[in-house]
Design a protein around this motif. Structure first.
Motif: not given
Length: 158
Positions: A102, A122, A124-125
């Motif tokens: 993340s 912040s 998720s990727t």
């Protein structure tokens, strides 16, 4: 024979004396050594955004070292996805990309070999980045970066 013994004794004493010296307590013998030592110790970057200033700690990797060589740098960072600002650097940097689990607010990364990215939210990727460093205290970062393009200055702390 006596002269040979005396010479040997003198040489042994000199070697023992030199071997016992602590070279870390001696001053550097040239300016280049001092500069190199100082450059290695400094991994703090001051990031100025308008009236706000943040401190980031750079990692000890080839990508971060190449980034440090570009500083000081004042750039206009573009808004993307309501979570990051980016800027295409004029030259490629060495990469060691990976997919982080993340992204965290304050992460400073390189996308590809020349796109500097400062994340302010912040998430998720699934994208791959080379890590440069992280802002130590992100309080006020979202407000400082705003919603559009912004001018950001990166410089080494002394």
């Amino acid at each position: 024979m006596k002269r040979l013994l005396l010479t040997f004794s003198f040489m042994f004493s000199m070697i023992a004396c030199l071997a016992s010296c602590d070279k870390d307590n001696l001053p550097p013998n040239n300016t280049e050594e001092m500069t190199t030592d100082n450059a290695v110790k400094s991994n703090k970057v001051r990031i100025k955004i308008g009236a706000s200033t943040f401190t980031a700690t750079l990692l000890d990797n080839p990508t971060a070292k190449a980034f440090k060589a570009l500083l000081p740098l004042t750039i206009s960072m573009k808004e993307l996805n309501n979570n990051e600002k980016f800027f295409d650097l004029p030259k490629s940097l060495p990469t060691n990309s990976s997919v982080p689990a993340s992204i965290q607010s304050g992460d400073l990364m390189l996308y590809g070999s020349n796109t500097l990215v400062l994340f302010y939210k912040s998430f998720s990727t699934s994208y791959s980045y080379s890590k440069l460093g992280k802002i130590e205290d992100v309080n006020g970062l979202v407000a400082a970066l705003g919603t559009g393009n912004v001018t950001v200055t990166f410089e080494m702390e002394e």
